[in-house]
Motif scaffolding. Structure first.
Motif, PDB file in Angstrom:
ATOM      1  N   ARG A 117      70.836 -25.363 -33.198  1.00  0.00           N
ATOM      2  CA  ARG A 117      71.097 -26.578 -32.887  1.00  0.00           C
ATOM      3  C   ARG A 117      70.987 -27.008 -31.445  1.00  0.00           C
ATOM      4  NH1 ARG A 117      77.554 -26.331 -34.693  1.00  0.00           N
ATOM      5  NH2 ARG A 117      77.809 -28.393 -33.983  1.00  0.00           N
ATOM      6  N   SER A 118      70.773 -28.380 -31.095  1.00  0.00           N
ATOM      7  CA  SER A 118      70.134 -28.881 -30.069  1.00  0.00           C
ATOM      8  C   SER A 118      71.147 -29.825 -29.377  1.00  0.00           C
ATOM      9  CB  SER A 118      68.701 -29.431 -30.154  1.00  0.00           C
ATOM     10  OG  SER A 118      68.184 -29.835 -28.982  1.00  0.00           O
ATOM     11  N   TYR A 119      71.259 -29.815 -28.003  1.00  0.00           N
ATOM     12  CA  TYR A 119      72.104 -30.671 -27.373  1.00  0.00           C
ATOM     13  C   TYR A 119      71.514 -31.124 -26.194  1.00  0.00           C
ATOM     14  CZ  TYR A 119      75.311 -27.831 -30.118  1.00  0.00           C
ATOM     15  OH  TYR A 119      75.763 -27.529 -31.141  1.00  0.00           O
ATOM     16  N   ARG A 120      71.866 -32.517 -25.569  1.00  0.00           N
ATOM     17  CA  ARG A 120      71.472 -32.838 -24.283  1.00  0.00           C
ATOM     18  C   ARG A 120      72.822 -32.826 -23.469  1.00  0.00           C
ATOM     19  NH1 ARG A 120      66.294 -34.721 -22.847  1.00  0.00           N
ATOM     20  NH2 ARG A 120      65.311 -35.516 -24.769  1.00  0.00           N
ATOM     21  N   ILE A 121      72.885 -32.191 -22.298  1.00  0.00           N
ATOM     22  CA  ILE A 121      73.949 -31.940 -21.514  1.00  0.00           C
ATOM     23  C   ILE A 121      73.743 -32.652 -20.072  1.00  0.00           C
ATOM     24  CG2 ILE A 121      75.574 -30.272 -20.327  1.00  0.00           C
ATOM     25  CD1 ILE A 121      74.644 -28.267 -22.459  1.00  0.00           C
ATOM     26  N   VAL A 122      74.322 -33.660 -19.758  1.00  0.00           N
ATOM     27  CA  VAL A 122      74.191 -34.543 -18.651  1.00  0.00           C
ATOM     28  C   VAL A 122      75.405 -34.735 -17.936  1.00  0.00           C
ATOM     29  CG1 VAL A 122      73.073 -36.702 -17.613  1.00  0.00           C
ATOM     30  CG2 VAL A 122      72.182 -35.540 -19.614  1.00  0.00           C
ATOM     31  N   ASP A 123      75.581 -34.327 -16.681  1.00  0.00           N
ATOM     32  CA  ASP A 123      76.839 -34.502 -15.958  1.00  0.00           C
ATOM     33  C   ASP A 123      78.028 -34.197 -16.944  1.00  0.00           C
ATOM     34  OD1 ASP A 123      75.549 -35.626 -13.917  1.00  0.00           O
ATOM     35  OD2 ASP A 123      75.530 -37.636 -14.895  1.00  0.00           O
ATOM     36  N   GLY A 124      77.912 -32.883 -17.300  1.00  0.00           N
ATOM     37  CA  GLY A 124      79.142 -32.304 -18.252  1.00  0.00           C
ATOM     38  C   GLY A 124      79.470 -32.835 -19.640  1.00  0.00           C
ATOM     39  N   VAL A 125      78.428 -33.903 -19.990  1.00  0.00           N
ATOM     40  CA  VAL A 125      78.913 -34.598 -21.367  1.00  0.00           C
ATOM     41  C   VAL A 125      77.732 -33.930 -22.296  1.00  0.00           C
ATOM     42  CG1 VAL A 125      78.586 -36.784 -22.652  1.00  0.00           C
ATOM     43  CG2 VAL A 125      79.444 -36.603 -20.352  1.00  0.00           C
ATOM     44  N   VAL A 126      78.296 -33.517 -23.376  1.00  0.00           N
ATOM     45  CA  VAL A 126      77.363 -32.773 -24.437  1.00  0.00           C
ATOM     46  C   VAL A 126      77.230 -33.855 -25.402  1.00  0.00           C
ATOM     47  CG1 VAL A 126      77.349 -30.779 -26.035  1.00  0.00           C
ATOM     48  CG2 VAL A 126      78.298 -30.427 -23.778  1.00  0.00           C
ATOM     49  N   THR A 127      76.037 -33.877 -25.591  1.00  0.00           N
ATOM     50  CA  THR A 127      75.631 -34.783 -26.923  1.00  0.00           C
ATOM     51  C   THR A 127      74.738 -33.929 -27.867  1.00  0.00           C
ATOM     52  OG1 THR A 127      75.603 -36.621 -25.367  1.00  0.00           O
ATOM     53  CG2 THR A 127      74.598 -36.869 -27.652  1.00  0.00           C
ATOM     54  N   GLU A 128      75.123 -33.680 -29.253  1.00  0.00           N
ATOM     55  CA  GLU A 128      74.450 -33.136 -30.239  1.00  0.00           C
ATOM     56  C   GLU A 128      73.248 -34.011 -30.516  1.00  0.00           C
ATOM     57  OE1 GLU A 128      74.405 -30.120 -33.946  1.00  0.00           O
ATOM     58  OE2 GLU A 128      76.339 -31.121 -33.403  1.00  0.00           O
ATOM     59  N   GLU A 129      72.009 -33.347 -30.884  1.00  0.00           N
ATOM     60  CA  GLU A 129      70.888 -34.377 -31.128  1.00  0.00           C
ATOM     61  C   GLU A 129      70.319 -33.703 -32.322  1.00  0.00           C
ATOM     62  OE1 GLU A 129      67.814 -34.404 -28.051  1.00  0.00           O
ATOM     63  OE2 GLU A 129      67.884 -32.193 -27.990  1.00  0.00           O
ATOM     64  N   PRO A 130      69.466 -34.517 -33.405  1.00  0.00           N
ATOM     65  CA  PRO A 130      68.777 -33.684 -34.305  1.00  0.00           C
ATOM     66  C   PRO A 130      67.631 -33.005 -33.896  1.00  0.00           C
ATOM     67  CG  PRO A 130      68.704 -36.499 -34.361  1.00  0.00           C
ATOM     68  CD  PRO A 130      69.423 -36.031 -33.130  1.00  0.00           C
ATOM     69  N   VAL A 131      67.036 -31.940 -34.840  1.00  0.00           N
ATOM     70  CA  VAL A 131      66.000 -31.111 -34.497  1.00  0.00           C
ATOM     71  C   VAL A 131      65.027 -31.493 -35.571  1.00  0.00           C
ATOM     72  CG1 VAL A 131      65.062 -28.899 -34.242  1.00  0.00           C
ATOM     73  CG2 VAL A 131      67.360 -29.507 -33.399  1.00  0.00           C
ATOM     74  N   GLN A 132      63.765 -31.766 -35.431  1.00  0.00           N
ATOM     75  CA  GLN A 132      62.657 -31.945 -36.178  1.00  0.00           C
ATOM     76  C   GLN A 132      61.652 -30.792 -36.177  1.00  0.00           C
ATOM     77  OE1 GLN A 132      60.209 -35.510 -36.007  1.00  0.00           O
ATOM     78  NE2 GLN A 132      59.174 -34.976 -38.050  1.00  0.00           N
ATOM     79  N   VAL A 133      61.517 -29.815 -37.000  1.00  0.00           N
ATOM     80  CA  VAL A 133      60.652 -28.794 -36.936  1.00  0.00           C
ATOM     81  C   VAL A 133      59.431 -29.252 -37.462  1.00  0.00           C
ATOM     82  CG1 VAL A 133      60.237 -26.288 -37.397  1.00  0.00           C
ATOM     83  CG2 VAL A 133      62.483 -27.041 -36.929  1.00  0.00           C
ATOM     84  N   VAL A 134      58.229 -29.018 -37.066  1.00  0.00           N
ATOM     85  CA  VAL A 134      56.977 -29.477 -37.262  1.00  0.00           C
ATOM     86  C   VAL A 134      55.948 -28.317 -37.312  1.00  0.00           C
ATOM     87  CG1 VAL A 134      57.276 -31.758 -36.786  1.00  0.00           C
ATOM     88  CG2 VAL A 134      56.357 -30.300 -34.902  1.00  0.00           C
TER      89      VAL A 134
END
Length: 151
Positions: A117-134
């Motif tokens: 699983r992949s996330y963006r973590i900015v200023d303590g805020v976690v947002t999960e994001e989709p992953v596209q494997v190519v």
């Protein structure tokens, strides 16, 4: 969205399996401004722990100096969770220092299957994001040029 080549996913998973039951960690560098992971950089978990990771300070400094020389940035910062779901812990969140990086967690609790699983973590805020494997970035919609990537 994280768009990443299959060989890089395979390398992260192999590293996580190799270090299991301890957490594995590392980075994937890419050209500055591209958001395209290209160079796999497995690193040492200085804690050698199944529940915590920390980059070795000397190794981390060497890796970042090499990235600077190559005009690269850490596009992916990854580590494994060996017994819990691959979601950033409070410690993971507090250590997240790269606001433009994708934070990838690999769950290795199941010996047969992994969960990535992949996330963006900015200023303590976690947002999960989709992953596209190519297979290749050449035809993936990465938002950057469609030049061959050498894979």
């Amino acid at each position: 969205m994280l768009v990443i080549r299959r060989d890089l996913v395979d390398a992260m998973v192999a590293h996580a399996r190799r270090d299991h039951p301890d957490e594995a960690c590392g980075q994937i560098a890419g050209p500055e401004g591209s958001d395209r992971p290209e160079r796999f950089v497995p690193m040492l978990n200085a804690e050698r722990s199944p529940t915590f990771y920390r980059f070795d300070a000397t190794e981390q400094l060497q890796v970042h100096r090499e990235m600077e020389r190559n005009d690269e940035v850490p596009v992916v910062v990854y580590h494994s969770h060996t017994a819990t779901e691959p979601y950033p812990s409070r410690t993971d969140i507090s250590f997240a220092q790269e606001p433009d990086a994708h934070y990838v967690l690999i769950g290795t609790a199941d010996p047969e299957e992994h969960e990535l699983r992949s996330y963006r973590i900015v200023d303590g805020v976690v947002t999960e994001e989709p992953v596209q494997v190519v297979e290749s970035y050449m035809f993936a919609h990465t938002g950057v040029d469609d030049t061959p990537d050498g894979s």
